[in-house]
Design an enzyme around this catalytic site. Structure first.
Site, PDB file in Angstrom:
ATOM      1  N   ASP A 132       0.850  -1.197   0.000  1.00  0.00           N
ATOM      2  CA  ASP A 132       0.000   0.000   0.000  1.00  0.00           C
ATOM      3  C   ASP A 132       0.883   1.243   0.000  1.00  0.00           C
ATOM      4  O   ASP A 132       2.033   1.192   0.431  1.00  0.00           O
ATOM      5  CB  ASP A 132      -0.867   0.045   1.274  1.00  0.00           C
ATOM      6  CG  ASP A 132      -2.058  -0.909   1.209  1.00  0.00           C
ATOM      7  OD1 ASP A 132      -2.400  -1.388   0.116  1.00  0.00           O
ATOM      8  OD2 ASP A 132      -2.647  -1.157   2.283  1.00  0.00           O
ATOM      9  N   ARG A 184      -1.490  -0.613  -8.549  1.00  0.00           N
ATOM     10  CA  ARG A 184      -2.863  -0.192  -8.217  1.00  0.00           C
ATOM     11  C   ARG A 184      -2.856   1.334  -8.294  1.00  0.00           C
ATOM     12  O   ARG A 184      -2.030   1.976  -7.655  1.00  0.00           O
ATOM     13  CB  ARG A 184      -3.247  -0.616  -6.800  1.00  0.00           C
ATOM     14  CG  ARG A 184      -4.586  -0.019  -6.342  1.00  0.00           C
ATOM     15  CD  ARG A 184      -4.774  -0.057  -4.833  1.00  0.00           C
ATOM     16  NE  ARG A 184      -4.799  -1.401  -4.320  1.00  0.00           N
ATOM     17  CZ  ARG A 184      -4.411  -1.714  -3.073  1.00  0.00           C
ATOM     18  NH1 ARG A 184      -3.961  -0.790  -2.247  1.00  0.00           N
ATOM     19  NH2 ARG A 184      -4.448  -2.957  -2.668  1.00  0.00           N
TER      20      ARG A 184
END
Ligand code: FDA
Length: 319
Positions: A132, A184
């Site tokens: 992340d 992402r």
């Protein structure tokens, strides 16, 4: 409401508020809308349900900015347990983790060992691990670490997150595309200064579409992570125009957000992965979700009132 958003994001970093909120009456109920539960098994149960509805999952053990080695080691251990349970249950799932949860602020070599344990076990099972992305204070370090893993250590089961509010993101997307690494793309959830980030929504959106195009045309199985119908439509349009097949990328959304849109994408045959967070360190995650959509606050206040002693007294104890 950019000011209000900034206040909520800053409050998400307050340790005192975190302690108060976590112990407040009704706190669990309020978190439950966006968090699958507290244990690995809660995460696994949510993943099973989503898989049954044709939705892939990425599991996240909530936690960030830990400041002791014990906490960081324990977080890595939880990731190992998650990977084993995903394999046992044959779930269509991978995992997402934050480097500050693995000890990034404590010691780089120690953090690398924790992440290495997770990546090694995941690789044994052919599983992907997403790093992340946190605030811009970590962007360079996170991407440098990713490059070390990819270029020097040969890991291929690791991918990154890029944020379209950052001005540097097109360059970072190029770096990932050149390597064939999975990205992402999201808009970004932190408060960032104008030196590094676009401040106007229109610029953030414009960059989101531009980088989506780069990832779809030149990238490797990108995850287009948004609940914004305009971004979703733009992505579909680029895919149609360029003849990019539905299995060459996936949409990604957060657990509990825009379930209507999630169902629509699945009905239309697009790939969708939902990010399923679980654990008791939900406070900063939940505050960022409030910041994105202050209307969520009303939902939360309502949930707290439903469980609070005040409500109990107001209803003369009849419940
Ligand atoms: P935007 O905020 O412009 O909202 C568009 C519409 O989406 C709203 O009008 C509303 O309908 C809906 N919506 C958005 N947020 C909502 C909410 N909280 N509740 C209800 N409805 C909402 N960020 C980051 O900095 N690092 C990361 O690693 C990640 N990882 C990540 C993974 C996945 C799978 C997703 C979907 C998102 C992230 N994010 C993230 C968060 C991301 O940066 C961003 O803050 C949110 O996704 C909100 O932006 P949207 O693109 O959804 O659009």
């Amino acid at each position: 409401m950019p000011m209000f958003r900034d206040v909520l994001v800053h409050l998400s970093e307050s340790g005192t508020l975190r302690r108060v909120a976590t112990h407040a009456p009704g706190a669990r109920t309020m978190a439950r809308r966006f968090v699958a539960g507290e244990t690995v098994e809660d995460g696994v149960a949510a993943a099973r349900e989503l898989n049954a509805a044709g939705i892939r999952v990425t599991l996240d053990n909530l936690g960030e900015s830990v400041d002791t080695r014990d906490e960081a080691r324990a977080a890595a251990d939880t990731y190992l347990a998650m990977i084993r349970r995903i394999v046992e249950e044959k779930l269509d799932a991978n995992v997402s983790l934050k480097l500050t949860q693995m000890g990034q602020d404590i010691d780089a070599a120690f953090m690398r060992d924790n992440v290495g344990r997770v990546l090694d076990l995941a690789r044994e099972h052919d599983m992907f691990v997403r790093l992340d992305m946190e605030s811009s204070a970590y962007t360079q370090r996170t991407l440098d670490f990713f490059r070390t893993l990819w270029d020097s250590e040969g890991y291929r089961n690791v991918g990154i997150v890029l944020q379209s509010y950052l001005k540097r993101t097109a360059d970072d997307a190029r770096m990932a595309n050149e390597r064939g690494a999975r990205v992402r793309l999201c808009k970004g959830a932190y408060v960032e200064p104008p030196e590094v980030a676009f401040q106007e929504k229109s610029r953030v959106d414009e960059n989101f579409v531009a980088v989506t195009r780069m990832l779809l045309e030149e990238g490797t199985f990108p995850g287009i992570a948004t609940h914004d119908p305009a971004m979703i439509e733009a992505t579909k349009r680029i895919a149609h125009e360029q003849g990019i097949s539905k299995d060459a990328f996936e949409f990604q959304m957060l657990y509990g957000i825009r379930r209507d849109l999630q169902a629509e994408l699945v009905r239309e045959g697009w790939g969708l992965r939902v990010y399923v967070p679980f654990g008791d360190a939900w406070y900063p995650y939940l505050m960022r979700r409030m910041a994105e959509r202050p209307a969520n606050l009303f939902f939360i206040v309502n949930a707290v009132l439903r469980e609070s002693p005040l409500r109990f007294l107001m209803s003369n104890g009849k419940r």
